[in-house]
Design an enzyme around this catalytic site. Structure first.
Site, PDB file in Angstrom:
ATOM      1  N   HIS A 124      -3.440   1.760   3.503  1.00  0.00           N
ATOM      2  CA  HIS A 124      -3.280   2.693   2.383  1.00  0.00           C
ATOM      3  C   HIS A 124      -4.679   2.945   1.807  1.00  0.00           C
ATOM      4  O   HIS A 124      -5.532   2.064   1.871  1.00  0.00           O
ATOM      5  CB  HIS A 124      -2.387   2.019   1.339  1.00  0.00           C
ATOM      6  CG  HIS A 124      -1.986   2.881   0.188  1.00  0.00           C
ATOM      7  ND1 HIS A 124      -2.816   3.119  -0.874  1.00  0.00           N
ATOM      8  CD2 HIS A 124      -0.841   3.561  -0.066  1.00  0.00           C
ATOM      9  CE1 HIS A 124      -2.188   3.910  -1.741  1.00  0.00           C
ATOM     10  NE2 HIS A 124      -0.988   4.189  -1.274  1.00  0.00           N
ATOM     11  N   ASP A 126      -2.952  -6.850   1.433  1.00  0.00           N
ATOM     12  CA  ASP A 126      -2.304  -5.826   0.623  1.00  0.00           C
ATOM     13  C   ASP A 126      -0.810  -5.988   0.905  1.00  0.00           C
ATOM     14  O   ASP A 126      -0.310  -5.555   1.946  1.00  0.00           O
ATOM     15  CB  ASP A 126      -2.816  -4.445   1.030  1.00  0.00           C
ATOM     16  CG  ASP A 126      -2.061  -3.340   0.323  1.00  0.00           C
ATOM     17  OD1 ASP A 126      -1.071  -3.647  -0.372  1.00  0.00           O
ATOM     18  OD2 ASP A 126      -2.444  -2.173   0.477  1.00  0.00           O
ATOM     19  N   GLN A 184       3.902  -3.691   0.355  1.00  0.00           N
ATOM     20  CA  GLN A 184       5.139  -3.382   1.080  1.00  0.00           C
ATOM     21  C   GLN A 184       5.801  -4.615   1.677  1.00  0.00           C
ATOM     22  O   GLN A 184       6.775  -4.484   2.428  1.00  0.00           O
ATOM     23  CB  GLN A 184       4.860  -2.358   2.202  1.00  0.00           C
ATOM     24  CG  GLN A 184       4.298  -1.022   1.723  1.00  0.00           C
ATOM     25  CD  GLN A 184       5.291  -0.200   0.901  1.00  0.00           C
ATOM     26  OE1 GLN A 184       6.482  -0.501   0.843  1.00  0.00           O
ATOM     27  NE2 GLN A 184       4.806   0.842   0.254  1.00  0.00           N
ATOM     28  N   LYS A 236       7.368  -1.499  -7.168  1.00  0.00           N
ATOM     29  CA  LYS A 236       8.018  -1.410  -5.858  1.00  0.00           C
ATOM     30  C   LYS A 236       9.021  -2.552  -5.674  1.00  0.00           C
ATOM     31  O   LYS A 236       9.650  -2.681  -4.641  1.00  0.00           O
ATOM     32  CB  LYS A 236       6.970  -1.469  -4.746  1.00  0.00           C
ATOM     33  CG  LYS A 236       6.024  -0.268  -4.730  1.00  0.00           C
ATOM     34  CD  LYS A 236       5.142  -0.313  -3.508  1.00  0.00           C
ATOM     35  CE  LYS A 236       3.902   0.539  -3.617  1.00  0.00           C
ATOM     36  NZ  LYS A 236       4.131   1.965  -3.471  1.00  0.00           N
ATOM     37  N   CYS A 246      -0.907   8.617   1.431  1.00  0.00           N
ATOM     38  CA  CYS A 246      -2.173   7.933   1.112  1.00  0.00           C
ATOM     39  C   CYS A 246      -2.719   7.154   2.306  1.00  0.00           C
ATOM     40  O   CYS A 246      -3.280   6.059   2.148  1.00  0.00           O
ATOM     41  CB  CYS A 246      -2.031   7.000  -0.092  1.00  0.00           C
ATOM     42  SG  CYS A 246      -1.630   7.858  -1.597  1.00  0.00           S
TER      43      CYS A 246
HETATM   44  N1  7TS Z   1      -0.856  -0.547  -0.634  1.00  0.00           N
HETATM   45  C1  7TS Z   1       0.224  -0.137   0.041  1.00  0.00           C
HETATM   46  C2  7TS Z   1       0.511  -0.729   1.389  1.00  0.00           C
HETATM   47  C3  7TS Z   1       1.076   0.799  -0.530  1.00  0.00           C
HETATM   48  O1  7TS Z   1       2.155   1.192   0.156  1.00  0.00           O
HETATM   49  C4  7TS Z   1       0.773   1.326  -1.812  1.00  0.00           C
HETATM   50  C5  7TS Z   1       1.609   2.397  -2.443  1.00  0.00           C
HETATM   51  C6  7TS Z   1      -0.359   0.842  -2.476  1.00  0.00           C
HETATM   52  C7  7TS Z   1      -1.159  -0.090  -1.857  1.00  0.00           C
HETATM   53  C8  7TS Z   1      -0.733   1.294  -3.845  1.00  0.00           C
HETATM   54  O2  7TS Z   1       0.178   0.854  -4.783  1.00  0.00           O
HETATM   55  P1  7TS Z   1       0.062   1.290  -6.307  1.00  0.00           P
HETATM   56  O3  7TS Z   1       1.297   0.769  -6.945  1.00  0.00           O
HETATM   57  O4  7TS Z   1      -1.186   0.686  -6.852  1.00  0.00           O
HETATM   58  O5  7TS Z   1      -0.009   2.786  -6.312  1.00  0.00           O
HETATM   59  N2  7TS Z   1       2.310   3.169  -1.523  1.00  0.00           N
HETATM   60  C9  7TS Z   1       2.940   4.330  -1.784  1.00  0.00           C
HETATM   61  C10 7TS Z   1       3.684   4.990  -0.815  1.00  0.00           C
HETATM   62  O6  7TS Z   1       3.799   4.600   0.335  1.00  0.00           O
HETATM   63  N3  7TS Z   1       4.209   6.094  -1.342  1.00  0.00           N
HETATM   64  O7  7TS Z   1       3.852   6.172  -2.625  1.00  0.00           O
HETATM   65  C11 7TS Z   1       3.063   5.066  -2.912  1.00  0.00           C
END
Ligand code: 7TS
Length: 405
Positions: A120, A196, A199, A222, A362
């Protein structure tokens, strides 16, 4: 029956879209929230709203206690040795940026960071920003089935490698990376490892001690918690290698006009008033996840993914990305249908009440490796059902008719 009870806990799932039952298939972007979590946010603001770690009156003590209790719940949830290893941040993005500013700032021009092409942007851009300091960045490529090229990984690591930053589960391919093996490789070569886990933590049992990671980043929103709260796990011994992230209230011991001293971690990294209700609600989200059980979460999503892969692969013109076998992936399926643009596909699905994400998610470097600018993506959580998958497949078949595929 139990699934029905779980679905009942999520008020939003009763929503209708265009007169049809909403089928929510975008939990990888953000999960829906159970009423047990929503209720706790209301309870905080209605009963004990006050700042933490400062007031000595009753409700301030209650807020501080609940806030710190949430930290303990999260530590236990990922099997951290101590709650001191849990830093509250805004989300996975801020967690990774904290590592960039508080830990990686000391890296020198000859040092290297290794990441992968499936990351990401949150796990690429902070490291790209270090390039101006002369830090070298290397990216491990993927095989055709969306798995990491582990042989290449081993070759890329040198004594100059100081950090390996890799996703636990890809938010596009769904690939579950061999993180334990990667942590071992990092440590054998004297590098620190960052996962990271945005997920993975919401969908499967995660044990930071078993994985032996130094840093782990994830987002509360999430995993049934609210937006604006997330976690950076730091192995306690690694704190010795870190400087403060932001300066301000809360993170100091003493301030003079000439210098200042810092509180001990994790407070050293929590400058300013934190997202108090968010942290507390995340603690209750963890309670909710634990009540279901992470093994059960994983099994349910695996069963759905298996079913979805089987059904989707029969849709004429579909191309599915990532591992073909549900055993090796999380509950995320990215695909394209003929030459329909993913945004057009998502719009047609929306008309039928089916919410999926479309775009590059992203992960622009990954999409360029896949040779496409965008994909459509369905992602699952505990509240999704086989009927949801059937609705997705029906909606895709309708889209085929509209576009003559
Ligand atoms: N890393 C991964 C693997 C992610 O899927 C996401 C967000 C982030 C980091 C960033 O997370 P945040 O909460 O700081 O924004 N992924 C997604 C997605 O897949 N669709 O919308 C956000």
């Amino acid at each position: 029956m139990e699934l029905k009870k779980i679905r009942n806990d999520f008020p939003i799932l009763k929503r209708k879209i265009n007169g049809k039952r909403m089928v929510y298939l975008d939990s990888a972007a953000t999960s829906q929230k159970p009423k047990q979590v929503i209720k706790e946010i209301e309870k905080y603001y209605e009963n004990y709203n006050s700042n933490v770690h400062r007031g000595i009156y009753k409700i301030a003590a209650e807020a501080t206690e609940e806030y710190e209790e949430a930290r303990k719940k999260i530590a236990k949830f990922i099997n951290a040795k101590s709650e001191k290893e849990i830093i509250f941040v805004r989300g996975a993005t801020e967690a990774i940026n904290l590592v960039r500013f508080a830990w990686a700032e000391k890296l020198r021009p000859e040092d290297e960071i290794i990441s992968t092409v499936m990351e990401h942007h949150s796990n690429i851009v902070p490291w790209l920003m270090l390039k101006k300091k002369g830090i070298d960045l290397k990216f491990v490529e993927i095989n055709d089935d969306g798995t990491l090229r582990m042989e290449e990984f081993k070759k890329l690591i040198t004594p100059k490698t100081k950090l390996i930053a890799v996703s636990h589960v890809s938010n596009v391919l769904g690939t579950i990376n061999p993180v334990k093996q990667i942590a071992k490789l990092a440590h054998e070569n004297g590098a620190r490892i960052l996962f990271d886990s945005a997920q993975s933590v919401p969908h499967m049992p995660v044990d930071v001690q078993e994985l032996d990671c130094d840093f782990m980043a994830f987002s509360g929103h999430k995993m049934f918690g609210p937006t604006g709260i997330g976690v950076l796990y730091v192995k306690e011994e690694v704190y010795r290698e870190m400087e403060p992230f932001m300066g301000g209230g809360e993170m100091i011991k003493e301030v003079f006009l000439t210098n200042a001293t810092w509180k001990d971690p994790p407070h050293k990294y929590e400058a300013g008033t934190p997202d108090i209700s968010g942290a507390i609600a995340l603690g209750y989200a963890v309670d909710y996840l634990e009540k279901i059980g992470m093994k059960k979460m994983k099994e349910h999503e695996k069963t759905l993914t298996r079913y979805a892969l089987e059904k989707l692969s029969k849709v004429p013109g579909i191309k599915i990305y990532g591992p073909k076998n549900a055993e090796n992936r999380g509950g995320v399926i990215a695909f394209n249908l003929g030459d329909i643009h993913a945004h057009d596909l998502a719009t047609i699905l929306d008309e039928q009440g089916v919410a999926i994400r479309s775009g590059h998610h992203c992960t622009m470097p990954l999409h360029s490796k896949l040779g496409v600018s965008a994909t459509a993506r369905a992602s699952f959580s505990i509240y999704n059902t086989k009927e949801d998958v059937d609705e997705l497949v029906n909606a895709l078949n309708k889209a085929r008719k509209v576009f003559g595929i």
